[in-house]
Design a protein around this motif. Structure first.
Motif, PDB file in Angstrom:
ATOM      1  N   LEU A 110       0.588  -1.335  -0.301  1.00 19.59           N
ATOM      2  CA  LEU A 110       0.084   0.286  -0.265  1.00 19.59           C
ATOM      3  C   LEU A 110       1.169   0.943   0.110  1.00 19.59           C
ATOM      4  O   LEU A 110       0.637   2.757  -0.569  1.00 19.59           O
ATOM      5  CB  LEU A 110      -0.983   0.266   1.341  1.00 19.59           C
ATOM      6  CG  LEU A 110      -1.996  -1.136   1.255  1.00 19.59           C
ATOM      7  CD1 LEU A 110      -2.541  -0.941   2.564  1.00 19.59           C
ATOM      8  CD2 LEU A 110      -3.131  -0.923   0.033  1.00 19.59           C
ATOM      9  N   LEU A 111       2.117   1.028   0.557  1.00 15.14           N
ATOM     10  CA  LEU A 111       2.839   2.335   0.410  1.00 15.14           C
ATOM     11  C   LEU A 111       3.566   2.650  -0.827  1.00 15.14           C
ATOM     12  O   LEU A 111       4.427   3.500  -0.569  1.00 15.14           O
ATOM     13  CB  LEU A 111       4.007   2.090   1.273  1.00 15.14           C
ATOM     14  CG  LEU A 111       3.243   1.959   3.572  1.00 15.14           C
ATOM     15  CD1 LEU A 111       4.401   2.569   4.715  1.00 15.14           C
ATOM     16  CD2 LEU A 111       2.703   3.778   3.560  1.00 15.14           C
ATOM     17  N   GLY A 112       4.182   1.546  -2.243  1.00 16.06           N
ATOM     18  CA  GLY A 112       4.686   1.718  -3.041  1.00 16.06           C
ATOM     19  C   GLY A 112       5.499   0.997  -2.504  1.00 16.06           C
ATOM     20  O   GLY A 112       6.852   1.237  -3.713  1.00 16.06           O
ATOM     21  N   ALA A 113       6.096   0.209  -1.918  1.00 17.25           N
ATOM     22  CA  ALA A 113       7.598  -0.290  -1.614  1.00 17.25           C
ATOM     23  C   ALA A 113       7.066  -1.672  -2.126  1.00 17.25           C
ATOM     24  O   ALA A 113       6.573  -2.935  -2.886  1.00 17.25           O
ATOM     25  CB  ALA A 113       7.570  -1.397  -0.162  1.00 17.25           C
ATOM     26  N   ARG A 114       8.626  -1.917  -3.458  1.00 10.07           N
ATOM     27  CA  ARG A 114       8.190  -2.562  -4.495  1.00 10.07           C
ATOM     28  C   ARG A 114       9.676  -3.511  -4.462  1.00 10.07           C
ATOM     29  O   ARG A 114      10.628  -2.500  -4.138  1.00 10.07           O
ATOM     30  CB  ARG A 114       7.662  -2.285  -6.133  1.00 10.07           C
ATOM     31  CG  ARG A 114       6.768  -1.464  -5.853  1.00 10.07           C
ATOM     32  CD  ARG A 114       5.723  -2.672  -6.117  1.00 10.07           C
ATOM     33  NE  ARG A 114       4.425  -2.404  -5.827  1.00 10.07           N
ATOM     34  CZ  ARG A 114       3.525  -1.667  -5.453  1.00 10.07           C
ATOM     35  NH1 ARG A 114       3.456  -1.511  -4.129  1.00 10.07           N
ATOM     36  NH2 ARG A 114       2.508  -1.079  -5.742  1.00 10.07           N
ATOM     37  N   GLY A 115      10.097  -4.906  -4.853  1.00  9.49           N
ATOM     38  CA  GLY A 115      11.288  -5.152  -5.325  1.00  9.49           C
ATOM     39  C   GLY A 115      12.090  -5.719  -4.139  1.00  9.49           C
ATOM     40  O   GLY A 115      11.464  -5.845  -3.079  1.00  9.49           O
ATOM     41  N   GLU A 116      13.681  -5.382  -4.479  1.00 10.76           N
ATOM     42  CA  GLU A 116      14.319  -5.434  -3.109  1.00 10.76           C
ATOM     43  C   GLU A 116      14.343  -4.949  -2.167  1.00 10.76           C
ATOM     44  O   GLU A 116      14.550  -5.109  -0.752  1.00 10.76           O
ATOM     45  CB  GLU A 116      15.795  -5.222  -3.618  1.00 10.76           C
ATOM     46  CG  GLU A 116      16.923  -6.044  -2.945  1.00 10.76           C
ATOM     47  CD  GLU A 116      16.644  -6.937  -2.776  1.00 10.76           C
ATOM     48  OE1 GLU A 116      17.592  -7.484  -1.794  1.00 10.76           O
ATOM     49  OE2 GLU A 116      16.299  -7.904  -3.250  1.00 10.76           O
TER      50      GLU A 116
END
Length: 458
Positions: A110-116
């Motif tokens: 929801l916060l936009g944290a993606r990938g590594e």
């Protein structure tokens, strides 16, 4: 003013120590040279802010109940309130931290944290979230200690946690080469220390904790939740607003999120005294409210606002003067550097109004008008953030997001102060009217802190 300053500065020493260690933690992580690590700390910090805010709200309720009982001269009731508050805090935070741990991936998404970056933040939170009840109970003890006016021991609680983290951070992050995992383990260790020191002060030194039986727990639960529920809702408004800002910042990349993470660590270090003021002024108001000394309610609010203005102006000047050096300290580059410098030069001034809102909220929580603080804080974190941040992001990018976040504080800070003084006037008018209806002279207020002339502590 003397009591306001004493309670605030002693509380702020421990509080700032914790936040300074948090900033040092980010500094160590930035030395590892990976923007993803700093961004991961930013995402994790945003989620941790929610759980800490719940604990702060319940700590406010603890301080209010204990200080009111002491102000009315009933130490046994204060001890029952302290024990019931600790038990309530433990139950609520175990449930909350368990739910948060289960839904970590979804919350980070929801916060936009993606990938590594998302994976790094997930690993950090898997270690930290289970320690939340330890931190919360330790914070609850500071509410008991401030309720009795022992600002020094309340300071020791948070100071001990900060010192423990300061010692363990470099050992775990660099000495054992654990990196972000080391930072999480350091947080765990510091929270254990915070808990033990807090329990020693509240239970052993002041004996203000009586573990309740079922009947006592039920008796205390309602007033605790009556104050704590709105206080929690009030406290949750800030991390909710910050979560929206983080989500907007995320669209500009890991560099921007890293800059926002640095700002998030700078704010409590620079303005921790203002955060401490809002916590320290509550018991002063609570005791004098319990003793029906209305002139001191006005005086405490005026002195708190004067203190806020002087302090924020001084810190704003220092941040502006050393803005470039602060960005260099965290090795901020590109977008991250621009955001940090902009905050120091301009956006930090918004704490003139944020500080006024904090102080007014503390008054509402301790005077029986907690709903007002809830409305004002959520107004600040929705109407005072969302439209401003959205417009800023559309026209000025990541810098516009920070500008919008800062501008929304002005209207709500001014409104909160005006409403606060109106509430105090209404309380005085109501109570004096009730006293006039009683046969004979009004009853005298008694307090364990009362002098021969009836003046309470603060």
């Amino acid at each position: 003013m003397g009591h306001v300053v004493t309670m605030t500065l002693t509380a702020s020493i421990g509080l700032i120590a914790v936040f300074a260690v948090d900033a040092l933690n980010l500094f160590y992580i930035s030395m590892l040279g990976q923007a993803e690590l700093a961004a991961a700390i930013g995402y994790a910090g945003t989620l941790m802010f929610f759980t800490v805010s719940v604990a702060i709200g319940l700590t406010i309720a603890t301080g209010a109940l204990v200080s009111r009982a002491l102000g009315a001269g009933d130490r046994e009731k204060a001890a029952r309130a302290g024990g019931a508050s600790l038990l309530c805090m433990a139950v609520i935070m175990v449930v909350l931290s368990t739910l948060a741990w289960i839904f970590i991936p979804e919350l980070l998404g929801l916060l936009g944290a993606r990938g590594e970056t998302g994976k790094l933040a997930d690993g950090f939170l898997r270690i930290v979230f289970p320690t939340t009840p330890l931190m919360a109970i330790g914070m609850c003890t500071t509410g008991i200690l401030r309720g009795i006016g022992d600002a020094r021991r309340a300071m020791y609680v948070t100071l001990a946690g900060g010192i423990a983290a300061a010692i363990m951070d470099p050992i775990l992050i660099f000495g054992l080469d654990l990196g972000l995992t080391g930072a999480a383990l350091s947080t765990l260790f510091s929270r254990v220390v915070l808990l033990l020191v807090g329990l020693h002060g509240a239970v052993i030194v002041h004996r203000l904790v009586r573990l309740p039986n079922t009947a006592t727990f039920r008796e205390m639960l309602r007033p605790f939740l009556t104050i704590g529920g709105p206080a929690v809702l009030t406290q949750l408004a800030t991390p909710a607003g910050n979560a929206y800002v983080t989500a907007q910042i995320a669209s500009f990349g890991d560099g921007a999120v890293a800059g926002w993470a640095i700002i998030g660590r700078l704010i409590p270090v620079a303005f921790g005294v203002i955060f401490a003021l809002s916590g320290a002024v509550g018991p002063i108001l609570g005791q004098n409210y319990g003793a029906k000394l209305y002139d001191r309610l006005y005086q405490t609010m005026r002195d708190a606002l004067i203190f806020t203005t002087i302090y924020v102006l001084a810190i704003w000047g220092l941040l502006a003067l050393f803005s470039g050096g602060i960005a260099d300290l965290f090795r901020a580059q590109g977008e991250a550097r621009e955001l940090v410098v902009f905050f120091c030069l301009f956006a930090s001034a918004s704490f003139l109004f944020n500080g006024a809102l904090f102080v007014a909220n503390s008054a509402f929580n301790n005077l029986g008008y907690a709903f007002y603080s809830t409305i004002l804080n959520w107004g600040r974190s929705t109407l005072g953030i969302i439209p401003f941040v959205w417009i800023g992001s559309q026209h000025f990018g990541a810098t516009g997001v920070i500008a919008g976040w800062a501008l929304g504080a002005v209207v709500f800070g001014v409104a909160a102060v005006a409403l606060c003084f109106r509430v105090i006037a209404s309380i005085e008018s109501r109570d004096r009217h009730d006293d006039d209806l009683l046969p004979g002279p009004p009853p005298a207020a008694h307090s364990p802190f009362t002098t021969g002339k009836g003046a309470t502590l603060g």
